[in-house]
Design a protein around this motif. Sequence first.
Motif, PDB file in Angstrom:
ATOM      1  N   THR A   1       0.980  -1.364  -0.057  1.00  0.00           N
ATOM      2  CA  THR A   1      -0.236   0.359  -0.026  1.00  0.00           C
ATOM      3  C   THR A   1       0.468   1.688  -0.278  1.00  0.00           C
ATOM      4  OG1 THR A   1       0.038  -0.479   2.432  1.00  0.00           O
ATOM      5  CG2 THR A   1      -1.809  -1.025   1.434  1.00  0.00           C
ATOM      6  N   GLY A   2       0.915   2.237  -1.354  1.00  0.00           N
ATOM      7  CA  GLY A   2       1.684   2.944  -1.707  1.00  0.00           C
ATOM      8  C   GLY A   2       0.856   4.718  -0.674  1.00  0.00           C
ATOM      9  N   SER A   3       2.488   5.920  -1.000  1.00  0.00           N
ATOM     10  CA  SER A   3       1.015   6.806  -0.061  1.00  0.00           C
ATOM     11  C   SER A   3       1.390   7.496  -1.254  1.00  0.00           C
ATOM     12  CB  SER A   3       2.056   7.086   0.671  1.00  0.00           C
ATOM     13  OG  SER A   3       2.088   8.190   1.680  1.00  0.00           O
ATOM     14  N   ARG A   4       1.177   9.337  -0.245  1.00  0.00           N
ATOM     15  CA  ARG A   4       0.398  10.421  -1.872  1.00  0.00           C
ATOM     16  C   ARG A   4       0.691  11.566  -0.975  1.00  0.00           C
ATOM     17  NH1 ARG A   4      -6.297  11.147  -1.528  1.00  0.00           N
ATOM     18  NH2 ARG A   4      -6.222  11.639   0.781  1.00  0.00           N
ATOM     19  N   ILE A   5       0.985  12.284  -1.643  1.00  0.00           N
ATOM     20  CA  ILE A   5       1.311  13.961  -0.965  1.00  0.00           C
ATOM     21  C   ILE A   5       0.266  14.663  -1.208  1.00  0.00           C
ATOM     22  CG2 ILE A   5       3.305  15.880  -1.029  1.00  0.00           C
ATOM     23  CD1 ILE A   5       4.787  13.450  -1.161  1.00  0.00           C
ATOM     24  N   LEU A   6      -0.450  15.242  -1.409  1.00  0.00           N
ATOM     25  CA  LEU A   6      -1.907  15.955  -1.804  1.00  0.00           C
ATOM     26  C   LEU A   6      -1.520  17.306  -1.755  1.00  0.00           C
ATOM     27  CD1 LEU A   6      -4.798  14.893   1.582  1.00  0.00           C
ATOM     28  CD2 LEU A   6      -4.378  14.425  -0.965  1.00  0.00           C
ATOM     29  N   LEU A   7      -1.543  17.894  -2.797  1.00  0.00           N
ATOM     30  CA  LEU A   7      -1.435  19.626  -2.968  1.00  0.00           C
ATOM     31  C   LEU A   7      -2.424  20.307  -2.868  1.00  0.00           C
ATOM     32  CD1 LEU A   7       0.516  17.853  -4.976  1.00  0.00           C
ATOM     33  CD2 LEU A   7       0.113  19.391  -6.894  1.00  0.00           C
ATOM     34  N   SER A   8      -2.467  21.383  -2.547  1.00  0.00           N
ATOM     35  CA  SER A   8      -3.169  22.105  -2.253  1.00  0.00           C
ATOM     36  C   SER A   8      -4.339  22.894  -3.308  1.00  0.00           C
ATOM     37  CB  SER A   8      -3.347  24.010  -2.202  1.00  0.00           C
ATOM     38  OG  SER A   8      -2.597  24.070  -3.031  1.00  0.00           O
ATOM     39  N   PRO A   9      -5.234  23.252  -3.189  1.00  0.00           N
ATOM     40  CA  PRO A   9      -6.381  23.810  -4.768  1.00  0.00           C
ATOM     41  C   PRO A   9      -5.500  24.639  -5.662  1.00  0.00           C
ATOM     42  CG  PRO A   9      -7.567  23.306  -3.150  1.00  0.00           C
ATOM     43  CD  PRO A   9      -6.290  23.655  -2.380  1.00  0.00           C
ATOM     44  N   ALA A  10      -4.505  25.608  -5.094  1.00  0.00           N
ATOM     45  CA  ALA A  10      -3.615  26.850  -5.601  1.00  0.00           C
ATOM     46  C   ALA A  10      -3.018  25.868  -6.981  1.00  0.00           C
ATOM     47  CB  ALA A  10      -3.204  27.475  -4.664  1.00  0.00           C
ATOM     48  N   PHE A  11      -2.104  25.147  -5.736  1.00  0.00           N
ATOM     49  CA  PHE A  11      -1.093  24.626  -6.360  1.00  0.00           C
ATOM     50  C   PHE A  11      -1.083  23.411  -7.308  1.00  0.00           C
ATOM     51  CE2 PHE A  11       3.060  22.027  -6.029  1.00  0.00           C
ATOM     52  CZ  PHE A  11       4.262  22.667  -6.701  1.00  0.00           C
ATOM     53  N   SER A  12      -2.593  22.915  -7.253  1.00  0.00           N
ATOM     54  CA  SER A  12      -3.375  21.809  -8.653  1.00  0.00           C
ATOM     55  C   SER A  12      -3.591  23.229  -9.117  1.00  0.00           C
ATOM     56  CB  SER A  12      -4.313  21.220  -7.685  1.00  0.00           C
ATOM     57  OG  SER A  12      -4.385  20.208  -6.800  1.00  0.00           O
ATOM     58  N   ALA A  13      -3.961  23.936  -9.378  1.00  0.00           N
ATOM     59  CA  ALA A  13      -4.299  24.788 -10.741  1.00  0.00           C
ATOM     60  C   ALA A  13      -3.003  25.030 -11.577  1.00  0.00           C
ATOM     61  CB  ALA A  13      -5.262  25.825 -10.242  1.00  0.00           C
ATOM     62  N   ARG A  14      -2.244  25.766 -10.572  1.00  0.00           N
ATOM     63  CA  ARG A  14      -0.758  25.893 -11.459  1.00  0.00           C
ATOM     64  C   ARG A  14       0.093  24.874 -11.879  1.00  0.00           C
ATOM     65  NH1 ARG A  14       3.799  28.746  -7.897  1.00  0.00           N
ATOM     66  NH2 ARG A  14       4.656  28.843  -9.973  1.00  0.00           N
ATOM     67  N   VAL A  15       0.077  23.523 -11.497  1.00  0.00           N
ATOM     68  CA  VAL A  15       0.602  22.292 -11.971  1.00  0.00           C
ATOM     69  C   VAL A  15       0.146  21.815 -13.457  1.00  0.00           C
ATOM     70  CG1 VAL A  15       0.571  19.709 -11.521  1.00  0.00           C
ATOM     71  CG2 VAL A  15       1.643  20.868  -9.559  1.00  0.00           C
ATOM     72  N   LEU A  16      -0.999  22.572 -13.790  1.00  0.00           N
ATOM     73  CA  LEU A  16      -2.443  22.045 -14.633  1.00  0.00           C
ATOM     74  C   LEU A  16      -1.829  23.180 -15.566  1.00  0.00           C
ATOM     75  CD1 LEU A  16      -5.318  19.723 -12.989  1.00  0.00           C
ATOM     76  CD2 LEU A  16      -2.699  18.953 -14.164  1.00  0.00           C
ATOM     77  N   GLY A  17      -1.960  24.286 -14.964  1.00  0.00           N
ATOM     78  CA  GLY A  17      -2.710  25.625 -16.609  1.00  0.00           C
ATOM     79  C   GLY A  17      -1.059  25.495 -16.875  1.00  0.00           C
ATOM     80  N   GLU A  18       0.383  25.525 -15.622  1.00  0.00           N
ATOM     81  CA  GLU A  18       1.260  25.898 -16.415  1.00  0.00           C
ATOM     82  C   GLU A  18       2.021  25.300 -16.519  1.00  0.00           C
ATOM     83  OE1 GLU A  18       3.089  28.359 -12.949  1.00  0.00           O
ATOM     84  OE2 GLU A  18       0.943  29.273 -12.803  1.00  0.00           O
ATOM     85  N   GLY A  19       1.584  23.983 -16.423  1.00  0.00           N
ATOM     86  CA  GLY A  19       2.990  22.818 -17.022  1.00  0.00           C
ATOM     87  C   GLY A  19       3.990  21.973 -16.444  1.00  0.00           C
ATOM     88  N   ILE A  20       3.652  22.634 -14.755  1.00  0.00           N
ATOM     89  CA  ILE A  20       5.048  22.813 -13.793  1.00  0.00           C
ATOM     90  C   ILE A  20       5.498  21.253 -13.776  1.00  0.00           C
ATOM     91  CG2 ILE A  20       5.442  22.578 -11.681  1.00  0.00           C
ATOM     92  CD1 ILE A  20       3.886  25.331 -10.682  1.00  0.00           C
ATOM     93  N   ASP A  21       7.096  20.439 -13.910  1.00  0.00           N
ATOM     94  CA  ASP A  21       6.867  19.607 -13.965  1.00  0.00           C
ATOM     95  C   ASP A  21       7.024  19.050 -12.185  1.00  0.00           C
ATOM     96  OD1 ASP A  21       8.494  16.336 -13.926  1.00  0.00           O
ATOM     97  OD2 ASP A  21       9.836  17.554 -15.579  1.00  0.00           O
ATOM     98  N   LEU A  22       5.922  18.256 -11.384  1.00  0.00           N
ATOM     99  CA  LEU A  22       6.332  17.641 -10.404  1.00  0.00           C
ATOM    100  C   LEU A  22       7.720  16.783 -10.139  1.00  0.00           C
ATOM    101  CD1 LEU A  22       2.518  17.160  -8.960  1.00  0.00           C
ATOM    102  CD2 LEU A  22       4.233  19.156  -8.884  1.00  0.00           C
TER     103      LEU A  22
END
Length: 287
Positions: free
Chosen positions: A119-140
């Motif tokens: 069972t793996g794990s996750r790191i939650l992103l905030s609403p604002a940062f998630s929008a930036r990742v998708l909108g700006e194409g931030i390479d996580l």
Amino acid sequence: MNNNTRISLVIATYNWPQALRACIEGCFRQSDRNFEIIIADDGSGEPTRALVEELCARAPVPMRHVWQPDDGFRLAESRNNGILAATGDYIVTLDGDCVPQHDFIARHRQLAEPGYMVTGSRILLSPAFSARVLGEGIDLQSLSLGEKLRYRFQGGLGKAAQLLIKLPDAGRRRHRFSFRRIKGCNMAFWRSDLERVNGFDESFRGWGYEDSDAVARLFHAGVMRKDGAYATEVFHLWHKEAKRDQASSNQHIVLERIANRTTQAAIGLREHGLHTLPVATDKLPAA
């Protein structure tokens, strides 16, 4: 696990092509390329179909799309469809709103061990940062140490320690069933173990606990559990939570099955016509 063993990555998705693109692009950049991608689609529309077709055309690994009609939240059935389409001996589940780190497959391969699931794990992103990742194409996957710390300090990342420290096999063994850290968005199983317990249970409708049910049934069939923290973390993009109308009743079913030491899904892989699948009979001894 042998490096020659192919892993099947089953990615669940439903009508969020922007997130799915980020997820799959992350899969394309894995350091370990001996895996295949199966998109397990719970009834998405044309935008998702078009995206998957585009990505399949340039995928560096085998990739296919399995789709079922949109008839409510049927995640368990969708995952079973993905498992049935898989050709690998080891199944890793991922959600289409999660972006894996570049060593995600390599870490799961390292943790794989007969008689265990992960069972793996996750790191939650905030609403604002998630929008930036998708909108700006931030390479996580390429965030520097400084960027990880800055985004954590700013509240963009829910945690950072698991990004800064990588352990080869933190894999704490759990010899009792626990609901803690069961996230269907990041789990791994030997295919033979899933077949023995009849896969995910499609009688679960609506959000919740179909992943816990699978873990509990595997446990009762003798499959232990390893914790993938500090090894397999994925970035989980923020989204509004699904309706949880069935959550309490689904949890009640799991609690009953834990008490009854149930191993078999009521409706699972065999109900797709695979009548030759083995049935688990080796339950754990009574406590």
